[in-house]
Scaffold this motif. Structure first.
Motif, PDB file in Angstrom:
ATOM      1  N   THR A  62       0.699  -1.101  -0.111  1.00 35.31           N
ATOM      2  CA  THR A  62       0.062   0.077   0.038  1.00 35.31           C
ATOM      3  C   THR A  62       1.044   1.079   0.050  1.00 35.31           C
ATOM      4  O   THR A  62       2.020   1.071   0.586  1.00 35.31           O
ATOM      5  CB  THR A  62      -1.048   0.031   1.162  1.00 35.31           C
ATOM      6  N   PRO A  63       0.406   2.428  -0.781  1.00 33.62           N
ATOM      7  CA  PRO A  63       1.208   3.514  -0.660  1.00 33.62           C
ATOM      8  C   PRO A  63       1.307   4.359   0.786  1.00 33.62           C
ATOM      9  O   PRO A  63       0.446   4.048   1.698  1.00 33.62           O
ATOM     10  CB  PRO A  63       0.386   4.483  -1.583  1.00 33.62           C
ATOM     11  N   ILE A  64       2.378   4.766   1.063  1.00 30.37           N
ATOM     12  CA  ILE A  64       2.599   5.319   2.333  1.00 30.37           C
ATOM     13  C   ILE A  64       3.271   6.710   2.308  1.00 30.37           C
ATOM     14  O   ILE A  64       4.140   6.987   1.322  1.00 30.37           O
ATOM     15  CB  ILE A  64       3.556   4.582   3.167  1.00 30.37           C
ATOM     16  N   PHE A  65       3.069   7.756   2.966  1.00 28.06           N
ATOM     17  CA  PHE A  65       3.621   9.126   3.041  1.00 28.06           C
ATOM     18  C   PHE A  65       4.376   9.346   4.386  1.00 28.06           C
ATOM     19  O   PHE A  65       3.750   9.152   5.507  1.00 28.06           O
ATOM     20  CB  PHE A  65       2.266  10.306   2.925  1.00 28.06           C
ATOM     21  N   ILE A  66       5.728   9.224   4.470  1.00 27.06           N
ATOM     22  CA  ILE A  66       6.564   9.537   5.667  1.00 27.06           C
ATOM     23  C   ILE A  66       6.907  11.042   5.798  1.00 27.06           C
ATOM     24  O   ILE A  66       7.319  11.666   4.854  1.00 27.06           O
ATOM     25  CB  ILE A  66       7.706   8.736   5.266  1.00 27.06           C
ATOM     26  N   LYS A  67       6.420  11.465   6.985  1.00 33.22           N
ATOM     27  CA  LYS A  67       6.739  12.899   7.105  1.00 33.22           C
ATOM     28  C   LYS A  67       8.036  13.467   7.770  1.00 33.22           C
ATOM     29  O   LYS A  67       8.031  14.559   8.194  1.00 33.22           O
ATOM     30  CB  LYS A  67       5.378  13.244   7.983  1.00 33.22           C
ATOM     31  N   SER A  68       8.677  12.526   8.309  1.00 42.03           N
ATOM     32  CA  SER A  68       9.850  13.041   9.010  1.00 42.03           C
ATOM     33  C   SER A  68      11.059  12.021   8.906  1.00 42.03           C
ATOM     34  O   SER A  68      10.814  10.718   8.427  1.00 42.03           O
ATOM     35  CB  SER A  68       9.766  13.298  10.319  1.00 42.03           C
ATOM     36  N   LYS A  69      12.270  12.205   8.975  1.00 41.63           N
ATOM     37  CA  LYS A  69      13.415  11.210   8.964  1.00 41.63           C
ATOM     38  C   LYS A  69      12.974  10.230  10.131  1.00 41.63           C
ATOM     39  O   LYS A  69      13.254   9.028  10.151  1.00 41.63           O
ATOM     40  CB  LYS A  69      14.634  11.831   9.240  1.00 41.63           C
ATOM     41  N   GLU A  70      12.411  10.571  11.282  1.00 44.35           N
ATOM     42  CA  GLU A  70      12.355   9.741  12.570  1.00 44.35           C
ATOM     43  C   GLU A  70      11.312   8.833  12.226  1.00 44.35           C
ATOM     44  O   GLU A  70      11.312   7.574  12.493  1.00 44.35           O
ATOM     45  CB  GLU A  70      11.900  10.588  13.704  1.00 44.35           C
ATOM     46  N   LYS A  71      10.089   8.917  11.410  1.00 43.25           N
ATOM     47  CA  LYS A  71       9.430   8.280  10.897  1.00 43.25           C
ATOM     48  C   LYS A  71       9.589   7.404   9.922  1.00 43.25           C
ATOM     49  O   LYS A  71       9.450   6.119  10.009  1.00 43.25           O
ATOM     50  CB  LYS A  71       8.001   8.887  10.362  1.00 43.25           C
ATOM     51  N   VAL A  81       8.316  -1.754  -3.687  1.00 40.46           N
ATOM     52  CA  VAL A  81       7.617  -2.404  -4.654  1.00 40.46           C
ATOM     53  C   VAL A  81       6.604  -1.635  -5.162  1.00 40.46           C
ATOM     54  O   VAL A  81       6.382  -0.571  -4.703  1.00 40.46           O
ATOM     55  CB  VAL A  81       7.108  -3.658  -3.897  1.00 40.46           C
ATOM     56  N   HIS A  82       5.944  -1.990  -6.443  1.00 36.80           N
ATOM     57  CA  HIS A  82       4.776  -1.314  -6.785  1.00 36.80           C
ATOM     58  C   HIS A  82       3.589  -1.287  -5.785  1.00 36.80           C
ATOM     59  O   HIS A  82       3.367  -2.353  -5.046  1.00 36.80           O
ATOM     60  CB  HIS A  82       4.141  -1.935  -7.877  1.00 36.80           C
ATOM     61  N   GLY A  83       3.025  -0.104  -5.575  1.00 32.26           N
ATOM     62  CA  GLY A  83       2.122  -0.002  -4.505  1.00 32.26           C
ATOM     63  C   GLY A  83       0.999   1.098  -4.686  1.00 32.26           C
ATOM     64  O   GLY A  83       0.436   1.498  -3.609  1.00 32.26           O
ATOM     65  N   GLY A  84       0.917   1.919  -5.793  1.00 33.42           N
ATOM     66  CA  GLY A  84      -0.133   2.794  -5.948  1.00 33.42           C
ATOM     67  C   GLY A  84       0.135   4.403  -5.377  1.00 33.42           C
ATOM     68  O   GLY A  84      -0.647   5.062  -5.075  1.00 33.42           O
ATOM     69  N   GLN A  85       1.662   4.511  -5.502  1.00 30.69           N
ATOM     70  CA  GLN A  85       1.977   5.754  -4.974  1.00 30.69           C
ATOM     71  C   GLN A  85       1.415   7.040  -5.563  1.00 30.69           C
ATOM     72  O   GLN A  85       0.869   8.114  -4.831  1.00 30.69           O
ATOM     73  CB  GLN A  85       3.407   5.997  -5.384  1.00 30.69           C
ATOM     74  N   ASN A  86       0.976   7.001  -6.859  1.00 31.64           N
ATOM     75  CA  ASN A  86       0.289   8.218  -7.412  1.00 31.64           C
ATOM     76  C   ASN A  86      -1.256   8.391  -6.913  1.00 31.64           C
ATOM     77  O   ASN A  86      -1.556   9.576  -7.186  1.00 31.64           O
ATOM     78  CB  ASN A  86       0.246   7.878  -9.088  1.00 31.64           C
ATOM     79  N   SER A  87      -1.652   7.274  -6.288  1.00 32.14           N
ATOM     80  CA  SER A  87      -3.308   7.512  -5.811  1.00 32.14           C
ATOM     81  C   SER A  87      -3.061   8.323  -4.761  1.00 32.14           C
ATOM     82  O   SER A  87      -4.420   8.924  -4.487  1.00 32.14           O
ATOM     83  CB  SER A  87      -3.889   6.119  -5.462  1.00 32.14           C
ATOM     84  N   ILE A  88      -2.007   8.734  -4.131  1.00 33.13           N
ATOM     85  CA  ILE A  88      -2.418   9.608  -2.842  1.00 33.13           C
ATOM     86  C   ILE A  88      -1.570  11.087  -3.385  1.00 33.13           C
ATOM     87  O   ILE A  88      -1.535  11.825  -2.317  1.00 33.13           O
ATOM     88  CB  ILE A  88      -1.563   9.051  -1.679  1.00 33.13           C
ATOM     89  N   LEU A  89      -1.094  11.306  -4.377  1.00 34.13           N
ATOM     90  CA  LEU A  89      -0.460  12.581  -4.645  1.00 34.13           C
ATOM     91  C   LEU A  89      -1.193  13.769  -4.382  1.00 34.13           C
ATOM     92  O   LEU A  89      -0.749  14.573  -3.635  1.00 34.13           O
ATOM     93  CB  LEU A  89       0.138  12.655  -6.061  1.00 34.13           C
ATOM     94  N   LYS A  90      -2.558  13.725  -4.928  1.00 36.64           N
ATOM     95  CA  LYS A  90      -3.385  15.039  -4.896  1.00 36.64           C
ATOM     96  C   LYS A  90      -3.692  15.531  -3.337  1.00 36.64           C
ATOM     97  O   LYS A  90      -3.475  16.397  -2.820  1.00 36.64           O
ATOM     98  CB  LYS A  90      -4.589  14.758  -5.541  1.00 36.64           C
ATOM     99  N   GLU A  91      -3.925  14.084  -2.655  1.00 38.79           N
ATOM    100  CA  GLU A  91      -4.143  14.378  -1.226  1.00 38.79           C
ATOM    101  C   GLU A  91      -2.960  15.014  -0.351  1.00 38.79           C
ATOM    102  O   GLU A  91      -3.314  15.815   0.351  1.00 38.79           O
ATOM    103  CB  GLU A  91      -4.738  13.115  -0.636  1.00 38.79           C
ATOM    104  N   ILE A  92      -1.922  14.453  -0.711  1.00 36.04           N
ATOM    105  CA  ILE A  92      -0.448  14.652  -0.095  1.00 36.04           C
ATOM    106  C   ILE A  92      -0.283  16.558  -0.307  1.00 36.04           C
ATOM    107  O   ILE A  92       0.015  17.055   0.768  1.00 36.04           O
ATOM    108  CB  ILE A  92       0.394  13.786  -0.497  1.00 36.04           C
ATOM    109  N   THR A  93      -0.413  16.612  -1.570  1.00 31.83           N
ATOM    110  CA  THR A  93       0.393  17.779  -1.949  1.00 31.83           C
ATOM    111  C   THR A  93      -0.796  19.103  -1.535  1.00 31.83           C
ATOM    112  O   THR A  93      -0.211  20.338  -1.541  1.00 31.83           O
ATOM    113  CB  THR A  93       0.470  18.077  -3.491  1.00 31.83           C
ATOM    114  N   GLN A  94      -1.972  18.873  -1.522  1.00 34.14           N
ATOM    115  CA  GLN A  94      -2.961  19.760  -1.008  1.00 34.14           C
ATOM    116  C   GLN A  94      -3.442  19.683   0.318  1.00 34.14           C
ATOM    117  O   GLN A  94      -3.516  20.721   0.901  1.00 34.14           O
ATOM    118  CB  GLN A  94      -4.152  19.586  -1.792  1.00 34.14           C
ATOM    119  N   LYS A  95      -3.276  18.556   1.090  1.00 37.94           N
ATOM    120  CA  LYS A  95      -3.593  18.590   2.551  1.00 37.94           C
ATOM    121  C   LYS A  95      -2.417  19.077   3.476  1.00 37.94           C
ATOM    122  O   LYS A  95      -2.701  19.514   4.406  1.00 37.94           O
ATOM    123  CB  LYS A  95      -3.986  17.230   2.872  1.00 37.94           C
ATOM    124  N   TYR A  96      -1.241  18.425   3.044  1.00 37.89           N
ATOM    125  CA  TYR A  96      -0.115  18.895   3.847  1.00 37.89           C
ATOM    126  C   TYR A  96       0.756  20.094   3.335  1.00 37.89           C
ATOM    127  O   TYR A  96       0.665  20.364   2.150  1.00 37.89           O
ATOM    128  CB  TYR A  96       0.727  17.886   4.015  1.00 37.89           C
TER     129      TYR A  96
END
Length: 302
Positions: A62-71, A81-96
């Motif tokens: 599954t795609p994952i968004f890591i927000k810091s070096k510690e995480k 591996v392949h995991g649908g990274q592009n499916s969360i791009l819009k949420e990430i770039t607009q929400k955070y």
């Protein structure tokens, strides 16, 4: 006529380094230390990748968004591996409010991002968000069901996958223990869309990371100026790759590309599209392959 030379197979790169995170390092360790260095040098402030988890006794990605070096350091299952990274791009770039995002993915993932940035229709916000693109050298995606079938052929009943990497012409899957497969065995289970891919080396990235393991080292091709700084005064072991290490990867990619080209030319002759290319693109490839043209095969890095 297109030729299966090094530029076609691996794309243009300025340098090739072998990196190692430390004693008994795995490819996952080497990828993680590379991203940690990018955090330390403030080249990135977050990273998109994939992770693995258990669902009803089955390993899924599954795609994952890591927000810091510690995480990142605390996530042992950060994967490539392949995991649908592009499916969360819009949420990430607009929400955070992150402005220097790294993305780790195979060529199909990066091609999608590069096209979004180039055309900018509905995704204008991604143009300046990505600070580092790490492309993964791809031997073809295999579904989790396909991996289970591969492991069953070796007598392994576990469906858990800890790591997939290449070493000296073999493909290794680490499950309950380490299992080795020839490229021919592995290719039988590769997704059909991957069998028409001409970008195994992830052109269009800043760095191509090859998930190989040779005495603890993994190989990196450097494709952009902004990526070179990661290897200066690095916190991990870095040395220039020799011709032997590069040639091993090139030869494996060449054998896979030969199979893919046979598939593409056969589809062009039969007029059969796929889930990735339509008939017109097959015809264009067939014309390029069988005639004398000059064609720029490089992908631009934005």
């Amino acid at each position: 006529m297109l030729k299966l030379n090094r530029q076609f197979i691996l794309g243009k790169f300025t340098k090739a380094f072998l990196i190692k995170a430390g004693k008994d390092a795995t490819p996952k360790d080497n990828l993680r230390i590379l991203l940690e260095s990018a955090f330390d040098k403030e080249l990135i402030d977050s990273v998109i990748g994939t992770t693995v988890r258990e669902e009803n006794g089955v390993t899924v990605t599954t795609p994952i968004f890591i927000k810091s070096k510690e995480k990142l350091k605390g996530n042992e299952q950060f994967f490539f591996v392949h995991g649908g990274q592009n499916s969360i791009l819009k949420e990430i770039t607009q929400k955070y409010s992150f402005e220097k995002v790294a993305v780790v993915g195979h060529s199909c993932i990066l091609d999608g991002i590069n096209k979004m940035q180039y055309f900018g229709i509905g995704y204008n916000f991604t143009t300046l968000k990505f600070a580092l693109k790490i492309g993964i050298f791809c031997i073809g995606a295999v579904s989790m069901e396909g991996i289970r079938c591969l492991l069953k052929e070796k007598g392994n009943k576990s469906s858990r996958v800890n790591e997939i990497f290449i070493s000296k012409g073999k493909i290794y899957i680490k499950s309950s223990k380490l299992f080795a497969f020839s490229p021919e065995e592995y290719y039988f289970y590769v997704n059909e869309g991957c069998k028409v891919c001409m970008n195994l080396s992830s052109r269009g990235s800043d760095i191509t990371f090859i998930p190989c393991l040779d005495s603890g080292y993994s190989l990196c091709f450097i494709r952009s100026n902004r990526a070179e700084g990661l290897f200066d005064n690095a916190s991990f072991e870095v040395k220039e790759a020799g011709e032997e290490e590069i040639l091993r990867v090139e030869n494996m990619a060449k054998e896979i590309l030969k199979r893919n080209i046979e598939t593409m030319l056969e589809r062009a002759e039969l007029g059969i599209p796929s889930n990735k290319w339509d008939g017109n693109r097959y015809g264009r490839f067939s014309a390029l392959w069988n005639n004398i043209y000059v064609e720029n095969i490089e992908e631009e890095v934005f």
